[in-house]
Design a protein around this motif. Structure first.
Motif, PDB file in Angstrom:
ATOM      1  N   LYS A 437       1.919  -4.540  -1.663  1.00 38.30           N
ATOM      2  CA  LYS A 437       1.471  -3.823  -0.468  1.00 38.30           C
ATOM      3  C   LYS A 437       0.381  -4.572   0.292  1.00 38.30           C
ATOM      4  CE  LYS A 437       2.138   0.604  -2.845  1.00 38.30           C
ATOM      5  NZ  LYS A 437       1.382   1.677  -3.510  1.00 38.30           N
ATOM      6  N   GLY A 438      -0.241  -5.551  -0.380  1.00 40.17           N
ATOM      7  CA  GLY A 438      -1.341  -6.267   0.266  1.00 40.17           C
ATOM      8  C   GLY A 438      -2.672  -5.577   0.108  1.00 40.17           C
ATOM      9  N   THR A 439      -2.808  -4.749  -0.962  1.00 44.08           N
ATOM     10  CA  THR A 439      -4.071  -4.039  -1.197  1.00 44.08           C
ATOM     11  C   THR A 439      -4.658  -4.347  -2.570  1.00 44.08           C
ATOM     12  OG1 THR A 439      -2.895  -2.090  -2.053  1.00 44.08           O
ATOM     13  CG2 THR A 439      -3.375  -2.140   0.308  1.00 44.08           C
ATOM     14  N   ALA A 440      -4.246  -5.474  -3.166  1.00 43.19           N
ATOM     15  CA  ALA A 440      -4.740  -5.838  -4.498  1.00 43.19           C
ATOM     16  C   ALA A 440      -6.218  -6.198  -4.437  1.00 43.19           C
ATOM     17  CB  ALA A 440      -3.940  -7.015  -5.050  1.00 43.19           C
ATOM     18  N   LEU A 441      -6.932  -5.874  -5.512  1.00 44.59           N
ATOM     19  CA  LEU A 441      -8.338  -6.244  -5.630  1.00 44.59           C
ATOM     20  C   LEU A 441      -8.474  -7.633  -6.241  1.00 44.59           C
ATOM     21  CD1 LEU A 441      -9.804  -2.879  -6.943  1.00 44.59           C
ATOM     22  CD2 LEU A 441     -10.171  -3.859  -4.682  1.00 44.59           C
ATOM     23  N   LYS A 442      -9.544  -8.308  -5.886  1.00 41.07           N
ATOM     24  CA  LYS A 442      -9.826  -9.644  -6.405  1.00 41.07           C
ATOM     25  C   LYS A 442      -9.997  -9.590  -7.926  1.00 41.07           C
ATOM     26  CE  LYS A 442     -13.027 -13.420  -5.320  1.00 41.07           C
ATOM     27  NZ  LYS A 442     -14.229 -13.747  -4.511  1.00 41.07           N
ATOM     28  N   ASN A 443      -9.588 -10.639  -8.595  1.00 41.08           N
ATOM     29  CA  ASN A 443      -9.743 -10.782 -10.055  1.00 41.08           C
ATOM     30  C   ASN A 443      -8.985  -9.723 -10.843  1.00 41.08           C
ATOM     31  OD1 ASN A 443     -11.500 -12.985  -9.733  1.00 41.08           O
ATOM     32  ND2 ASN A 443     -13.234 -11.614  -9.447  1.00 41.08           N
ATOM     33  N   GLY A 444      -7.955  -9.153 -10.256  1.00 42.38           N
ATOM     34  CA  GLY A 444      -7.147  -8.184 -10.993  1.00 42.38           C
ATOM     35  C   GLY A 444      -5.712  -8.627 -10.967  1.00 42.38           C
ATOM     36  N   SER A 445      -5.396  -9.682 -11.713  1.00 44.19           N
ATOM     37  CA  SER A 445      -4.066 -10.292 -11.650  1.00 44.19           C
ATOM     38  C   SER A 445      -3.028  -9.387 -12.307  1.00 44.19           C
ATOM     39  CB  SER A 445      -4.078 -11.661 -12.336  1.00 44.19           C
ATOM     40  OG  SER A 445      -5.010 -12.503 -11.726  1.00 44.19           O
ATOM     41  N   ASP A 446      -2.461  -8.488 -11.511  1.00 44.07           N
ATOM     42  CA  ASP A 446      -1.429  -7.616 -12.051  1.00 44.07           C
ATOM     43  C   ASP A 446      -0.265  -7.557 -11.076  1.00 44.07           C
ATOM     44  OD1 ASP A 446      -2.996  -6.168 -10.188  1.00 44.07           O
ATOM     45  OD2 ASP A 446      -2.067  -4.319 -10.867  1.00 44.07           O
ATOM     46  N   ALA A 447       0.913  -7.289 -11.584  1.00 43.79           N
ATOM     47  CA  ALA A 447       2.115  -7.258 -10.750  1.00 43.79           C
ATOM     48  C   ALA A 447       3.106  -6.247 -11.315  1.00 43.79           C
ATOM     49  CB  ALA A 447       2.757  -8.637 -10.678  1.00 43.79           C
ATOM     50  N   ASP A 448       3.724  -5.478 -10.415  1.00 43.55           N
ATOM     51  CA  ASP A 448       4.781  -4.536 -10.793  1.00 43.55           C
ATOM     52  C   ASP A 448       6.118  -5.093 -10.312  1.00 43.55           C
ATOM     53  OD1 ASP A 448       2.758  -2.939 -11.674  1.00 43.55           O
ATOM     54  OD2 ASP A 448       2.889  -1.485 -10.043  1.00 43.55           O
ATOM     55  N   ILE A 449       7.125  -5.032 -11.179  1.00 43.57           N
ATOM     56  CA  ILE A 449       8.476  -5.435 -10.785  1.00 43.57           C
ATOM     57  C   ILE A 449       9.432  -4.311 -11.158  1.00 43.57           C
ATOM     58  CG2 ILE A 449      10.370  -7.048 -11.175  1.00 43.57           C
ATOM     59  CD1 ILE A 449       8.337  -9.214 -11.701  1.00 43.57           C
ATOM     60  N   VAL A 450      10.130  -3.813 -10.155  1.00 42.64           N
ATOM     61  CA  VAL A 450      11.143  -2.778 -10.388  1.00 42.64           C
ATOM     62  C   VAL A 450      12.495  -3.470 -10.426  1.00 42.64           C
ATOM     63  CG1 VAL A 450      12.176  -0.645  -9.561  1.00 42.64           C
ATOM     64  CG2 VAL A 450       9.732  -1.051  -9.242  1.00 42.64           C
ATOM     65  N   LEU A 451      13.201  -3.268 -11.528  1.00 45.30           N
ATOM     66  CA  LEU A 451      14.471  -3.945 -11.770  1.00 45.30           C
ATOM     67  C   LEU A 451      15.617  -2.954 -11.561  1.00 45.30           C
ATOM     68  CD1 LEU A 451      15.173  -6.845 -12.739  1.00 45.30           C
ATOM     69  CD2 LEU A 451      15.424  -5.892 -15.039  1.00 45.30           C
ATOM     70  N   PHE A 452      16.369  -3.127 -10.478  1.00 49.64           N
ATOM     71  CA  PHE A 452      17.497  -2.245 -10.189  1.00 49.64           C
ATOM     72  C   PHE A 452      18.744  -2.797 -10.877  1.00 49.64           C
ATOM     73  CE2 PHE A 452      14.556  -1.517  -6.661  1.00 49.64           C
ATOM     74  CZ  PHE A 452      14.500  -0.136  -6.649  1.00 49.64           C
ATOM     75  N   LEU A 453      19.321  -1.994 -11.786  1.00 49.11           N
ATOM     76  CA  LEU A 453      20.448  -2.425 -12.615  1.00 49.11           C
ATOM     77  C   LEU A 453      21.724  -1.685 -12.231  1.00 49.11           C
ATOM     78  CD1 LEU A 453      18.647  -2.433 -16.087  1.00 49.11           C
ATOM     79  CD2 LEU A 453      18.959  -4.360 -14.539  1.00 49.11           C
ATOM     80  N   SER A 454      22.829  -2.395 -12.276  1.00 53.30           N
ATOM     81  CA  SER A 454      24.127  -1.799 -11.919  1.00 53.30           C
ATOM     82  C   SER A 454      24.526  -0.700 -12.894  1.00 53.30           C
ATOM     83  CB  SER A 454      25.199  -2.886 -11.886  1.00 53.30           C
ATOM     84  OG  SER A 454      25.325  -3.500 -13.169  1.00 53.30           O
ATOM     85  N   SER A 455      24.098  -0.816 -14.133  1.00 51.78           N
ATOM     86  CA  SER A 455      24.477   0.168 -15.161  1.00 51.78           C
ATOM     87  C   SER A 455      23.709   1.480 -15.027  1.00 51.78           C
ATOM     88  CB  SER A 455      24.244  -0.421 -16.556  1.00 51.78           C
ATOM     89  OG  SER A 455      22.916  -0.888 -16.658  1.00 51.78           O
ATOM     90  N   LEU A 456      22.647   1.481 -14.230  1.00 51.55           N
ATOM     91  CA  LEU A 456      21.928   2.726 -13.942  1.00 51.55           C
ATOM     92  C   LEU A 456      22.475   3.246 -12.615  1.00 51.55           C
ATOM     93  CD1 LEU A 456      18.264   1.702 -14.924  1.00 51.55           C
ATOM     94  CD2 LEU A 456      19.968   2.892 -16.312  1.00 51.55           C
ATOM     95  N   ASP A 457      23.468   4.161 -12.704  1.00 51.73           N
ATOM     96  CA  ASP A 457      24.187   4.588 -11.508  1.00 51.73           C
ATOM     97  C   ASP A 457      23.855   6.010 -11.062  1.00 51.73           C
ATOM     98  OD1 ASP A 457      25.314   5.883 -13.610  1.00 51.73           O
ATOM     99  OD2 ASP A 457      27.328   5.053 -13.346  1.00 51.73           O
ATOM    100  N   SER A 458      22.798   6.572 -11.660  1.00 56.43           N
ATOM    101  CA  SER A 458      22.355   7.906 -11.265  1.00 56.43           C
ATOM    102  C   SER A 458      20.932   8.116 -11.792  1.00 56.43           C
ATOM    103  CB  SER A 458      23.278   8.990 -11.842  1.00 56.43           C
ATOM    104  OG  SER A 458      23.169   9.007 -13.256  1.00 56.43           O
ATOM    105  N   TYR A 459      20.288   9.158 -11.282  1.00 54.95           N
ATOM    106  CA  TYR A 459      18.957   9.486 -11.797  1.00 54.95           C
ATOM    107  C   TYR A 459      19.035   9.826 -13.280  1.00 54.95           C
ATOM    108  CZ  TYR A 459      17.658   9.941  -6.849  1.00 54.95           C
ATOM    109  OH  TYR A 459      17.432   9.712  -5.521  1.00 54.95           O
ATOM    110  N   ALA A 460      20.072  10.542 -13.662  1.00 57.36           N
ATOM    111  CA  ALA A 460      20.229  10.946 -15.066  1.00 57.36           C
ATOM    112  C   ALA A 460      20.362   9.733 -15.970  1.00 57.36           C
ATOM    113  CB  ALA A 460      21.446  11.862 -15.209  1.00 57.36           C
TER     114      ALA A 460
END
Length: 748
Positions: A437-460
């Motif tokens: 988002k461009g709102t990371a704080l300095k010296n806080g090296s963290d990252a989120d990665i959301v992995l969209f998989l074909s086998s997950l074909d519904s919320y359930a």
């Protein structure tokens, strides 16, 4: 104040004044390294540089135990001897009501060999602070009283102060005796009237700042008593380094500077660690980095005094506005123990020499805690933009670091992680969180990665299968570490079926470690996420799940990560800076309140900041202090908040309309995720907004909201005013043709 017993005869009586023996270095023979026989040292050389031996970082703890920590049995015997002296004085004709132990001795930060201390005698006939200004006759009586005892006649010395030495088996404490008024005679902690009286008394006798600090010796002892033993070990190391610097300069530095370094070490640990067990090298690097910034240092505590009383507040603010460095005695708001600026330049140079020495940098980069030299609370309103730029905003190196780490993990996830499973395809790997988002704080090296998989074909399917994919990703990352020259450290999850894989990545290509959260998700928006057409279908499916008792609002917000990211990343740069400031404020509150209170998520504060700007300014350039003040005002009014957006969903179609109307009638605060209508990050009474609101009220007294004095007359104080922002949004205010009925239910 040497580290080792010098200047005393073998029977413990004073010889020369404490210093260094003429024969060489203190406390070791000329043929060997400190604390060890001449036959060898435990893995380090005996050469000295920058005031410290070249002890490898991983050996520092061993060095402290072997060379700096005093013998416990010796200290117990010294305690007994000091108690005996106290009993003699209390039972004499001298009106001593009680005795307090201070200095390094009272704070339990005594170095092996020789150390300082104070013995404060609270006099029964002292009824005011200024009563203790004339002490000569009483000191003469005390000197005679002690010299009349055969055991102590050779241990008493009268110079600028009255001193008594206590020595047991090579451990010696030189105690300065002080006579003092006892402001705590009727209580264990001071009320505001004590500090009001202190200021009044100092003005009457024109006392120097900190002149009556000895009256609060008992509080100093209490303040240090609560900290873990390992922090005291770190303090010993810092003090030892300081004393070696003293020896190198052949200079006698003010005792207050030693106390200042002890407090700075406590501050570093409180702000950056707070764990009872920690890496000593990381701690000392952090302290040295703070010492390297004396012109920025402003350190204080609100333990025994606060801003609630106007007189005390003005006293504190006067100190906090003074020339840096400021290290305020936590027991006496008039006492800036860091004020000797000329000595800090010497310390700054020596700190740099040790900080960047090979012994303290066995790995590159050498880790330390993320601690700022100055608090946001004492940053004037017109300096907030500078504070953000200097302390909170990531630099290009940080952003490149994150990008490189994300590229490494994304490539692995897309190309390698599921290649042996033909039924699973990675549709996309999306970067999320504050970094994206461009709102990371300095010296806080963290990252989120959301992995969209074909086998997950519904919320359930996401709900039932994601933990299996978390385990599979961990298994593959673990197996590929050696081949890819990675080092991966996994964080254990408290959940039986974890939704997220958290780990720390180190690589030869990266300058520092990066913390990751990888979350498998159902691609609810499909490949048409950039348009609006796919969203109603995705939201309708999600709303259908709400009837299930197992459903939790916002449980599938990861499916809408791209919308969350877009909502923030398209905003003006200065708004993102304001979000950083609010997040930093939130972290200060979190450190103070946890684990006592469950605070609302940071995302709620981000959304609150966006809302404040949209409703109150809307300009690319605005006054940061006004924006910050507006956000805190909204936090204070949390019980009224009802905030939502219609950028990704709206009131036009059923069942979304009915669901949204239900959501906004929930218990306040209501703050709906603009990407996920089921995600109420306000949460009603789910989180302790009351605690956050209480902190926000206290912060209104900070310098952040004080206008520059040049704009007002002498003695006047102008305050930053918040933007006018409504606390409640309605469908009508968003343009929807929906109106409340008499029964309170919205209808078209």
């Amino acid at each position: 104040m040497g580290n080792w017993l010098t200047g005393w005869s073998s029977d413990g009586s004073p010889g020369r004044s404490p210093g260094w023996s003429s024969g060489g270095s203190p406390g070791w023979s000329s043929g060997g390294s400190p604390g060890w026989s001449s036959g060898g040292s435990p893995g380090w050389s005996c050469c000295w540089s920058s005031g410290m031996p070249s002890v490898p970082a991983h050996k520092l703890e061993e060095y402290i135990q072997a060379n700096l920590k005093p013998n416990i049995e010796c200290l117990k015997k010294i305690d007994q001897a000091v108690d005996a002296i106290s009993d003699i004085l209390r039972n004499s004709e001298i009106p001593v009501e009680r005795v307090a132990k201070g200095g390094s001795y009272g704070r339990k930060t005594v170095l092996r060999g020789f150390s300082d201390g104070t013995l404060v005698l609270f006099m029964g006939h002292f009824h005011r602070f200024q009563d203790q200004t004339n002490q000569q006759m009483l000191l003469n009586m005390i000197e005679r009283c002690l010299k009349n005892h055969e055991k102590y006649k050779n241990s008493v010395n009268r110079g600028d102060t009255l001193q008594v030495s206590v020595s047991i088996q090579g451990q010696s404490i030189l105690l300065d005796l002080h006579l003092a008024f006892d402001p705590l005679r009727f209580s264990v902690s001071p009320s505001s009237w004590v500090y009001r009286d202190l200021k009044k008394s100092m003005d009457q006798v024109r006392a120097s700042p900190g002149e009556f600090a000895v009256c609060f010796t008992t509080l100093q002892e209490q303040f240090f008593k609560k900290y873990p033993s390992k922090l005291k070990d770190l303090i010993l190391l810092v003090k030892h380094w300081y004393q070696e610097c003293q020896k190198k300069w052949i200079a006698s530095l003010p005792p207050s500077l030693l106390y200042a370094l002890e407090l700075l070490t406590v501050y570093a640990w409180e702000q950056g660690c707070q764990a009872e067990d920690f890496d000593i090298a990381e701690g000392v690097r952090t302290v040295l980095q703070l010492i390297r910034q004396p012109t920025k240092l402003c350190v204080y505590w609100m333990v025994y005094y606060s801003f609630e009383d106007e007189t005390v507040r003005n006293t504190i603010l006067h100190q906090l506005k003074s020339q840096r460095p400021v290290i305020l005695d936590p027991t006496d708001p008039t006492n800036n123990v860091g004020k000797d600026a000329e000595f800090w330049e010497l310390l700054r140079e020596e700190a740099g020499a040790w900080l960047y020495s090979p012994s303290l940098n066995e790995v590159s980069p050498a880790p330390c805690w993320n601690v700022l030299p100055v608090s946001l609370f004492v940053t004037p309103s017109h300096f907030l933009d500078k504070f953000i730029k200097e302390f909170l905003q990531p630099n290009k190196d940080f952003l490149d670091q994150i990008k490189g780490a994300v590229d490494v993990i994304c490539s692995f996830l897309k190309e390698n992680c599921f290649r042996h499973l033909n039924t699973i395809k990675v549709l996309k790997a999306v970067k999320g969180g504050s970094t994206a988002k461009g709102t990371a704080l300095k010296n806080g090296s963290d990252a989120d990665i959301v992995l969209f998989l074909s086998s997950l074909d519904s919320y359930a399917s996401q709900k039932t299968k994601r933990s299996l994919y978390v385990q599979e990703i961990q298994k593959q990352l673990d197996a590929c570490q050696q081949a890819h020259e990675w080092e991966v450290k996994f964080e254990s999850s408290k959940w039986e079926a974890p939704r997220v894989l958290s780990f720390t990545l180190k690589s030869k290509k990266l300058n520092e470690s990066v913390e990751f959260d990888v979350l498998p998700a159902y691609d609810a928006l499909g490949q048409l996420y950039s348009g609006f057409t796919s969203r109603p279908k995705a939201y309708k499916e999600l709303i259908e799940l709400c009837a299930s008792p197992d459903f939790h609002g916002g449980e599938f917000s990861t499916c809408f990560t791209e919308l969350q990211r877009k909502f923030i990343e398209t905003r003006p740069i200065k708004l993102k800076s304001l979000i950083r400031l609010v997040k930093h404020w939130y972290k200060q509150c979190e450190r103070k309140l946890k684990p006592k209170a469950s605070l609302p998520p940071k995302y709620a504060l981000e959304l609150l900041t966006v809302y404040a700007w949209e409703q109150g300014s809307g300009m690319d350039d605005f006054d940061t202090a006004e924006g910050f003040r507006t956000v805190l005002d909204l936090v204070i009014k949390y019980q009224q908040l009802c905030i939502f957006w219609t950028v990704n969903y709206n009131f036009e179609e059923e069942p979304i309309r009915t669901f949204l109307l239900t959501q906004i009638q929930k218990k306040r605060p209501v703050i709906l995720d603009p990407a996920d209508p089921t995600g109420d990050v306000g949460g009603g009474d789910r989180w302790c907004w009351n605690c956050l609101a209480k902190e926000a009220k206290k912060w209104l007294a900070s310098l952040c909201f004080e206008l520059p004095s040049r704009d007002f007359g002498v003695g006047q104080r102008g305050l930053v005013q918040p933007w006018k922002v409504p606390v409640v949004q309605t469908p009508r205010s968003c343009g929807a043709q929906i109106y409340p009925t008499v029964g309170g239910v919205y209808s078209a």
